[in-house]
Design an enzyme around this catalytic site. Structure first.
Site: not given
Ligand code: IMP
Length: 422
Positions: A13, A16, A38, A40-41, A222, A300, A302, A330
């Site tokens: 997050d 990117k 997983n 979200g862009h 990630q 969603g 926090p 920044l």
């Molecule tokens: P998973 O990838 O759904 O198995 O989640 C494993 C861990 O990675 C969890 O703590 C998620 O919140 C975190 N995670 C997965 N995808 C993202 C992302 O795109 N941004 C931030 N954290 C992520």
């Protein structure tokens, strides 16, 4: 320019998507190399918000090709939803979107297992529930289905065998309904048809295009702190966002790599469980969350917020040898009187400056902070000279400490709110 890699250098997050969108100007092809839905862009284009989970955000540029590499785990249902979203916006994607035939496919039982395991874990990971871990586990245990397998005569047999196994596994969970074999087979036959125009040999296409002098951006999802090998295991995702993941995730040699961009937020966030040394559980953390709109774009939830962690950032630099750092958000630090940076960890055995490999040790540390005077606002800054002096001092300190040039600074969500240092 050749091949550039763009990596989330913290816990994901980092913003990117905005930078991919920005760098796209000089790029011909964007390729995702790991993760799945997983991620979200979010990109805002002409006032319209687009949230992508699988398709590279480069698709919003009509002259760019977008690929999904073999290292990604593909959820066909989610992919088709994103296609629908693009279609509704009148953006043409025909012949410029390809998925590797070798990418593994997320199945309904992966999502079920993801959720069930979380409920049974003593210390839940806080996964996104998208079936990521179980799908990568099937890949490693050689029970997975790749996209290419959706076109095999033996597809029914393969799905049936897996369903049998998962039903056996799930029967021990209370209130579990057995998987509906006929429905799953029918759904995946339908997906196979729909996905057909996109399936291709992405490794070949990437290498062929590089040979022809095209510029390719490998887009990570990630972040380094969530890397399955180097992150805060087990509170990680199931793939390698680090630079090496880009090599195996799209099928290129390290000798092809020209640039490696680290995307780093000017502070730190983390979503889900796991250690977070600089986490702020006070009103400053709340201020960062509100000001930075720190809520997950996939779930969603926090996001947890904290100060910039130089110990972790140095570890991230070591693992990836970034050529450039892009410092994002920044502006979120605007108006804070005293800004802190974690410069070391205090342990019972003394001070350390190296990110510990032991999670137990990490849970025990107390951050050592260096304080910086804040600034009023970075709004509207187009060059370094436009920035308040204290903001420049903050950037200089991070750059020197990380021994890597901070060549792009983002001072707002808009494409134009970006400082590029020559
Ligand atoms: P998973 O990838 O759904 O198995 O989640 C494993 C861990 O990675 C969890 O703590 C998620 O919140 C975190 N995670 C997965 N995808 C993202 C992302 O795109 N941004 C931030 N954290 C992520």
């Amino acid at each position: 320019m050749g091949l550039s890699i763009l990596i989330g250098a913290q816990w994901g997050d980092e913003g990117k998507a905005k930078i991919v969108d920005y760098l796209c100007r000089n790029i011909d092809i964007v390729v995702r190399y790991q993760g799945g839905a997983n991620a979200g862009h979010t990109v805002v284009l002409e006032g319209k918000k687009f949230v992508f989970h699988l398709i590279p955000s480069g698709i919003l540029h009509p002259d760019k090709q977008c690929y999904i590499g073999n290292g990604v785990v593909l959820d066909p249902e989610q992919f088709l939803k994103e296609i629908e979203m693009i279609e509704k916006s009148g953006i043409s994607y025909h012949n410029r979107l390809k998925i590797s035939a070798l990418a593994h496919v997320i199945m309904p039982y992966h999502k079920t297992l993801d959720a069930l395991r979380e409920t049974k874990r003593k210390n839940p990971i806080g996964t996104t529930g998208r079936g990521i871990g179980p799908c990568y586990a099937d890949k490693s245990s050689r029970n997975g289905l790749r996209l290419i397998d959706l076109y095999s005569d033996k597809l029914d047999e393969k799905i049936e065998a897996n369903i049998e196994y998962y039903n056996y596994l799930f029967q021990n969970y209370e209130n579990y309904q057995p998987l509906d074999k006929e429905k799953i087979i029918k759904d995946y036959q339908y997906y196979a048809e729909k996905l057909k125009p996109f399936v291709d040999d992405v490794a070949f296409l990437v290498n062929e295009n590089l040979d022809q002098g095209k510029n390719i951006l490998a887009e990570g999802a990630q972040g380094v702190g969530l890397d399955i090998d180097f992150g805060t295991y087990p509170f990680v995702t199931s793939s390698n966002p680090t630079a090496g993941g880009a090599m195996t995730g799209i099928g290129v040699s390290p000798l092809r790599v020209d640039k490696i961009y680290a995307i780093m937020k000017a502070y730190t966030t983390r979503v889900g469980e796991g250690p977070f040394p600089t986490e702020l559980l006070d009103e400053t953390g709340e201020y960062l969350r509100k000001k930075g709109h720190e809520f997950g774009s996939t779930t969603g939830r926090p996001r947890r917020c904290g100060w910039f962690d130089l110990v972790f950032a140095k570890y991230s630099v070591m693992l990836n040898r970034f050529t450039d750092i892009v410092l994002t958000k920044l502006d979120v630090l605007d108006g804070i009187d005293k800004i802190k940076v974690c410069v070391g960890y205090r342990t019972s055995k003394g001070e350390i400056s190296r990110f510990p490999v032991s999670l137990d040790e990490l849970y025990e540390i107390t951050p050592i902070y260096q304080e910086f005077d804040g600034w009023e606002s970075v709004e509207g800054a187009k060059t370094m000279a436009d920035l308040p002096e204290n903001a420049r001092k903050y950037i200089d300190f991070l750059e020197k400490s990380l021994n890597t040039s901070i060549s792009i600074i983002s001072v707002g969500p808009d494409r134009e709110e970006t400082i590029v240092r020559k």
